[in-house]
Scaffold this active site. Structure first.
Site, PDB file in Angstrom:
ATOM      1  N   GLU A 109     -10.284   0.261   3.101  1.00  0.00           N
ATOM      2  CA  GLU A 109     -10.444   1.364   4.064  1.00  0.00           C
ATOM      3  C   GLU A 109     -11.037   2.608   3.419  1.00  0.00           C
ATOM      4  O   GLU A 109     -11.943   3.224   3.946  1.00  0.00           O
ATOM      5  CB  GLU A 109      -9.081   1.730   4.676  1.00  0.00           C
ATOM      6  CG  GLU A 109      -8.724   0.937   5.901  1.00  0.00           C
ATOM      7  CD  GLU A 109      -7.436   1.435   6.531  1.00  0.00           C
ATOM      8  OE1 GLU A 109      -7.337   2.644   6.805  1.00  0.00           O
ATOM      9  OE2 GLU A 109      -6.530   0.608   6.742  1.00  0.00           O
ATOM     10  N   ASP A 154      -0.851  -2.542   7.347  1.00  0.00           N
ATOM     11  CA  ASP A 154      -0.015  -2.139   8.470  1.00  0.00           C
ATOM     12  C   ASP A 154      -0.754  -2.435   9.774  1.00  0.00           C
ATOM     13  O   ASP A 154      -1.842  -3.005   9.756  1.00  0.00           O
ATOM     14  CB  ASP A 154       0.359  -0.650   8.369  1.00  0.00           C
ATOM     15  CG  ASP A 154      -0.865   0.259   8.250  1.00  0.00           C
ATOM     16  OD1 ASP A 154      -1.997  -0.190   8.553  1.00  0.00           O
ATOM     17  OD2 ASP A 154      -0.703   1.429   7.859  1.00  0.00           O
ATOM     18  N   TYR A 157       2.768   1.064  -1.199  1.00  0.00           N
ATOM     19  CA  TYR A 157       2.277   1.556   0.090  1.00  0.00           C
ATOM     20  C   TYR A 157       3.287   2.506   0.718  1.00  0.00           C
ATOM     21  O   TYR A 157       4.480   2.229   0.764  1.00  0.00           O
ATOM     22  CB  TYR A 157       2.006   0.381   1.028  1.00  0.00           C
ATOM     23  CG  TYR A 157       1.196   0.780   2.235  1.00  0.00           C
ATOM     24  CD1 TYR A 157      -0.022   1.425   2.095  1.00  0.00           C
ATOM     25  CD2 TYR A 157       1.657   0.511   3.524  1.00  0.00           C
ATOM     26  CE1 TYR A 157      -0.770   1.794   3.189  1.00  0.00           C
ATOM     27  CE2 TYR A 157       0.915   0.870   4.631  1.00  0.00           C
ATOM     28  CZ  TYR A 157      -0.298   1.514   4.462  1.00  0.00           C
ATOM     29  OH  TYR A 157      -1.034   1.886   5.559  1.00  0.00           O
ATOM     30  N   ARG A 212       3.546   3.791   3.830  1.00  0.00           N
ATOM     31  CA  ARG A 212       3.944   3.705   5.250  1.00  0.00           C
ATOM     32  C   ARG A 212       4.866   2.499   5.400  1.00  0.00           C
ATOM     33  O   ARG A 212       4.415   1.379   5.625  1.00  0.00           O
ATOM     34  CB  ARG A 212       2.721   3.596   6.157  1.00  0.00           C
ATOM     35  CG  ARG A 212       1.871   4.855   6.158  1.00  0.00           C
ATOM     36  CD  ARG A 212       0.721   4.798   7.147  1.00  0.00           C
ATOM     37  NE  ARG A 212      -0.032   6.039   7.118  1.00  0.00           N
ATOM     38  CZ  ARG A 212      -1.095   6.259   6.348  1.00  0.00           C
ATOM     39  NH1 ARG A 212      -1.517   5.296   5.540  1.00  0.00           N
ATOM     40  NH2 ARG A 212      -1.720   7.415   6.368  1.00  0.00           N
TER      41      ARG A 212
END
Length: 697
Positions: free
Chosen positions: A8, A83, A299, A301
């Site tokens: 991303e 996610d 990570y 989140r």
């Protein structure tokens, strides 16, 4: 031909490429590449709520480069964030690049390390369409609510406002708390405290009740308090009972998204948005001297408290080496995640325990170091032994009355040697008491009657509101920061002593939404919808059916609101001040403009007088014309100082003028960051010398 790996964020490229080595080309989608159009609803309500996705205009070049790279690659692997949002981005990329959804071309990295990347690349899988559906359902729900209700607010209140499925529910919580505070009736009560002395050491005791152990009724006035004090002044204070014990204080678990935001706010004074931005940097990778580009945390989140056995073993080894085996718990400590938590990721932890914060400090920015240190210490402390405290509770009789005092001393520091969790409210845990025995007569030093008033519930701060949202299942922890930013930017709330206080606009918007859409923005309903989204994510519910159920109720309320308010507008009450308009004598009111708040005469248009808020005035006059200087905020949110005589005087500077002139160029000297004085003329030779010196360093 190399394999193409698409992540991303561009900042991940260097770290991931380092661990993959030759044979892989790593590129970034730079976030989403497709989305609903901004110019219209983009959801076909009459045909199964089908989203009408389009390629994002600002990603035209990115998409072109990805298509070219994909066409020249042996294989395309989608390595977006692990996610729901990342799964959806991979799905959109698959559509744009013409990838087969039945192929195992999705990989994920829980941490950007050799282990994390190797594990991810070795375990490709199909895109999880249930997670994609959950993300689509959320996106469509939020689009319907936002694109229907925001224009509704423009028409009925004023332009530039917004409503949101979670945003408006959060505003409702803040307004309801403020109304509780306004309705609260404070009641007077009194306490009596004694300062006593034993073995040359003073300590405090509180009046509890009568000598037979019954708790005293609330003392409601000064006369009753004084009467008790007069009875106690000549009493003999005798130790009647002592209870000693031990208690173990357990460490807090490692961070999840919500607790990281709360603790960073308490200890570092970071907003949720700032915390998540820095955490993203630490996850994606930082260039560490002697190590190279590496992800420093897992990570960020996540709502899982799971810890990998590999990380647990590394932490245990470190604790043993640094503190000794007595600082390890007798049994390994495991933390239980809350019901419904997603277990795909671990808790937030350092990827390499042996990268100590102090050792890598020089490779990090100040804020990166502070947050990494917080995460590192919290994780290590969570696996350390409990803090052992010796407790003592003492009963003291004085005539017909009973006083109590309690305290503790630390027998073994345990995890507190390294870290203690911050608190939202101060607590009185008691100080260490002097040595006493039953039957000891104590010396009275003073008796103090204290007046108190019952207090209303406290306003929400960022940590307490985040905690409330999580406990009630409203929204997702990863979105809390952006939601709080939106309601602040829309001027629905303002901060007073770090606490959220609704503005008159916030009250008006909340009351309007509550009148016509009460159920939709009720906390339990919002939380229930969140649970449905979770069920869609694991394949237990159909996303179209879920939205259809929601829309049927929402549309009914929306049509009723439009009919009831046809041709009407809601007036937002102005905040009246004590400042009197010198032109017409009316009390001026607060208004908001492009540069923030100002005072305006309510007699407009007959009287057009305006002036700055007193707090915005600066004592130093404008060096150009002698007028008043005002503190202002630019369109980009930057603070600056401008002349009140604008546009006749165009003076503006990033700092407050000192009244001095530069000996080199004659420009104005201003006070900048950390009170550093410098010439505001960017072409001044003194400024050029400063820049050159920094470059040399």
């Amino acid at each position: 031909m190399a394999k193409l790996v698409i992540v991303e964020s561009p900042s991940k490229i260097k770290s991931v490429k380092k661990y993959l080595g030759d044979g892989y080309n790593v590129m970034a989608s730079v976030g989403h590449v497709r989305d609903l159009p901004k110019s219209k609803l983009g959801v076909d309500i009459d045909n199964g709520f089908k989203p009408q996705y389009i390629n994002m205009a600002d990603k035209k070049d990115v998409i072109k480069q990805l298509k070219e790279a994909a066409a020249n690659s042996d294989q395309v692997l989608l390595a977006t964030d692990p996610d729901r949002e990342g799964e959806a981005i991979s799905w959109h990329l698959a559509h744009i690049l013409g990838l087969d959804l039945n192929e195992e071309n999705r990989i994920s990295f829980n941490e950007i390390t050799q282990t994390g990347v190797s594990t991810g690349i070795s375990n490709p899988h199909k895109i999880n369409l249930d997670l994609v559906d959950a993300q689509q359902a959320r996106r469509v729900l939020d689009r319907i609510v936002g694109y229907k209700l925001s224009p509704f607010l423009w028409r009925k209140v004023k332009g530039g406002l917004s409503a949101g499925r979670v945003q408006t529910a959060v505003l409702r919580l803040i307004v309801e708390r403020e109304r509780e505070i306004e309705a609260f009736k404070s009641e007077e009560y009194w306490t009596v405290d004694a300062k006593l002395k034993a073995e040359r050491k003073s300590f405090d005791a509180k009046l509890y009740g009568t000598a037979d152990g019954k708790k005293l009724d609330t003392i409601t006035n000064e006369n009753d308090a004084d009467k008790i004090v007069s009875e106690l002044e000549n009493a003999v204070y005798v130790v009647s009972d002592i209870k000693k014990g031990k208690r173990n204080r357990q460490p807090a678990p490692p961070f999840i998204t919500s607790t990281l935001q709360q603790e960073a706010s308490r200890k570092l004074n970071f907003t949720g948005q700032r915390t998540m931005r820095i955490a993203q940097q630490l996850y994606e990778g930082v260039d560490i001297a002697g190590v190279g580009a590496t992800g420093l945390i897992t990570y960020m989140r996540t709502d899982s408290l799971r810890i990998s056995e590999e990380a647990r073993a590394a932490a245990t080894k470190f604790i043993n080496q640094k503190y000794g085996d007595k600082y390890l718990p007798a049994k390994p400590r495991y933390f239980k995640s809350k019901s419904g938590a997603q277990d795909a990721h671990e808790a937030i932890r350092p990827t390499n325990i042996f990268l100590l914060p102090e050792q890598i400090k020089e490779s990090l920015t100040t804020e990166q170091y502070k947050l990494y240190k917080l995460i590192w210490e919290r994780f290590i402390a969570s696996l350390m032994a409990a803090c052992v405290q010796k407790t003592v509770a003492v009963d003291i009789t004085a005539g017909n009355y009973l006083f109590k005092s309690s305290g503790y001393s630390v027998e073994f520091k345990g995890f507190t040697e390294l870290y203690e969790e911050g608190k939202d409210e101060k607590t009185d845990d008691g100080a260490e008491l002097p040595q006493m025995n039953v039957g000891d007569v104590l010396k009275l030093k003073s008796l103090i009657p204290n007046q108190h008033f019952t207090q209303p519930p406290a306003r929400y701060t960022e940590p307490t509101l985040t905690k409330t949202l999580e406990e009630n299942g409203i929204g997702r922890p990863s979105t809390f920061a952006s939601i709080l930013a939106v309601i602040s930017n829309r001027s629905y709330v303002e901060k007073e002593n770090k606490a959220f206080k609704p503005t008159q606009l916030g009250f008006a918007v909340n009351d309007l939404m509550n009148e016509y859409f009460a159920r939709i923005f009720e906390a339990k309903f919002t939380a229930g919808l969140e649970k449905k989204l979770d069920k869609i994510g694991v394949g237990e519910l159909n996303w179209v059916d879920t939205i259809a159920d929601f829309y049927a109720d929402f549309d009914k309320h929306y049509k009723k609101a439009e009919t009831s308010l046809d041709g009407k507008r809601v007036k937002v009450p102005a905040v009246e001040t004590d400042v009197v308009c010198e032109k017409c004598g009316k009390k001026m009111v607060e208004k908001s403009g492009r540069f923030g708040k100002f005072l305006a005469c309510p007699g407009y248009p007959e009287c057009k007088n305006t002036k700055p808020l007193p707090a915005d005035e600066v004592k130093q006059p404008c060096p150009k014309c002698g007028g008043k200087l005002l503190k202002k905020i630019s369109k980009k949110g930057k603070k600056f100082y401008g002349c009140s005589n604008y546009p006749n005087c165009d003076f503006a500077s990033p700092g407050v003028p000192t009244g001095e002139k530069c000996p080199e160029c004659g420009g104005y000297i201003i006070n900048g960051i950390r009170n550093r004085k410098y010439c505001m003329n960017s072409e001044c030779p003194t400024r050029q010398k400063t820049v050159a010196t920094k470059k040399e360093k």
